[in-house]
Design an enzyme around this catalytic site. Sequence first.
Site, PDB file in Angstrom:
ATOM      1  CG  LEU A  13      -2.008  -1.089   1.267  1.00  0.00           C
ATOM      2  CD1 LEU A  13      -2.786  -0.998   2.581  1.00  0.00           C
ATOM      3  CD2 LEU A  13      -2.955  -0.967   0.083  1.00  0.00           C
ATOM      4  N   GLY A  14       2.036   1.186   0.554  1.00  0.00           N
ATOM      5  CA  GLY A  14       2.896   2.365   0.601  1.00  0.00           C
ATOM      6  C   GLY A  14       4.187   2.055   1.320  1.00  0.00           C
ATOM      7  N   GLY A  16       7.801   4.173   3.315  1.00  0.00           N
ATOM      8  CA  GLY A  16       8.356   5.433   3.809  1.00  0.00           C
ATOM      9  C   GLY A  16       9.637   5.171   4.566  1.00  0.00           C
ATOM     10  CD  GLU A  20       8.353  -2.295   1.722  1.00  0.00           C
ATOM     11  OE1 GLU A  20       7.908  -2.199   0.565  1.00  0.00           O
ATOM     12  OE2 GLU A  20       9.067  -3.233   2.116  1.00  0.00           O
ATOM     13  CB  THR A  21       1.664   0.371   4.772  1.00  0.00           C
ATOM     14  OG1 THR A  21       2.284   1.268   5.697  1.00  0.00           O
ATOM     15  CG2 THR A  21       0.274   0.034   5.251  1.00  0.00           C
ATOM     16  CG  ASP A 137       2.751  12.797  10.711  1.00  0.00           C
ATOM     17  OD1 ASP A 137       2.905  13.931  10.214  1.00  0.00           O
ATOM     18  OD2 ASP A 137       3.136  11.760  10.145  1.00  0.00           O
TER      19      ASP A 137
END
Length: 513
Positions: A13-14, A16, A20-21, A137
């Site tokens: 999914l993403g 950073g 990771e996700t 955040d």
Amino acid sequence: MLQNNRYRIIRTLGSGGFGETFLAEDSQIPSLRRCVIKQLKPIQNNPQIYELVQQRFRREAAILEELGDGSSQIPRLYAYFSENSLFYLVQEYIEGQTLTAKIQQQGLMSEHSVKELLNNILPVLDYVHSKGIVHRDIKPDNILIRNVDGKPILIDFGAVKETLGTMLTPSGNSANSIVIGTPGFMSSEQSVGRPMFASDIYSLGLTAIYLLTGKLPQELGSDPATGNILWRQFATNVSPSFAALLDKAIQFNAGDRFPRVREMLQALQSPVPSASPTIPDTQPPTPQQTIPVSPRSSQPSHQRNQGSGHSGILMGSLIAGGLIGASIIIGLTLSKSSQPVGQLAQQTTASSEPTTPSSKTVPTLDSSTEAPVEPQVTESPVSKQIPNPTSISPSLPTQPPVDKPLPEQAVRDYFATLNQGKYRDAWNQLSPSFQKNKTLHPDGYLSYIDWWGRQVRQIEIDQVTLVEAGTETATVKAKLQYILNNGKVVPNNVLFSLLWDAENNRWVLADAQ
């Protein structure tokens, strides 16, 4: 390949700086429930740090679990685990799109839509703050609009990332090596590592401005004298009242913003003040007219004038009714001495409306009495039911219940709760006055969890001794050792004062010395 021998990865999914996700499915549930797995990597690859991060990660996961269980607009935490020096969170999968994606696909949002969003997300943020947690955040990427109902979902809390940034200093102490937050959306105090509730308000205000203007904070100018962000020229269709609200939310100095989320929500929901009074023209602006004493006094004057033709008839009826009622009362009074108490009570109840609680209890208490009332008896039926105060034993009301727990066990249970990472439950074992102790908890629950959740790894109990005990109070001495996250062991002898909470049948901690 399964993660933790259970979760099958579907797609990424993403990714950073922290990991990771993934979208995954739970192979141990018949429905193969979909979930989100966040794979997190500590910044420093050090065995000593790994153990410290693991302890902190467990506690932050406990906080996420509590938050998700308490709000339908925060993803629930299903599980957490560590594997191959990596840490994993397994969370509820919510189908939707981030605010960033929504703006990119559909364009800017209207003032009405942004207000609706704030009305739906501010109560969630207020709930988070009530737990003593600062999100740290908030930004368009971390607010997800759920497809099924259009509700905003708050994701990606910053405390877990801060845990992963733990590192050892040259002196051997632990320290946070990074500041959590996103440049532009991060307030000045948060950028130096001092986040507070007002920091989240600042970030949410800038998120709302992004939705109205399509401009990231870095694309907006600022006032050199105050540091306040200049954005109104990019949103000319925004009403002055709403623009003023957002300006207050993003003030450079935290003290100039809304102090709490609740105040911002109230300001958002308050009607816009009018330049002229809102009293109707048909009513003169007098205190008697604006504060109605009864339905009659609140009736408009023109209606009262229209009904004046019937007032003579109404007044005559009232006078006649009053005379009839008076004659009935006089008749009852004259016949009182010749009637049984039960009959008199029944007739009185049928002919008049009780006006006090005692007027209801008198006929009930003596309804079975058939003997005539003796003139020399002056004791009322109600007083017969009240025992003589001198006959009550002083010890009866204060006798403890049979199953009353031991005070020293309450102290042991308190520290066991802390060791399990159930900080909210432990906080609720303190008396309200102890929670408000500004010396120990200057910022309330936030100070409490900052110490127990982020500084102390474990509490070891060497000895618990009962010093003194009464029916409502107790004193317990505890010999403890605080094992801190930096590896230090701090011995401490604490004298606890306890109070008995009869409503919940438990002891609560009222003070510590």
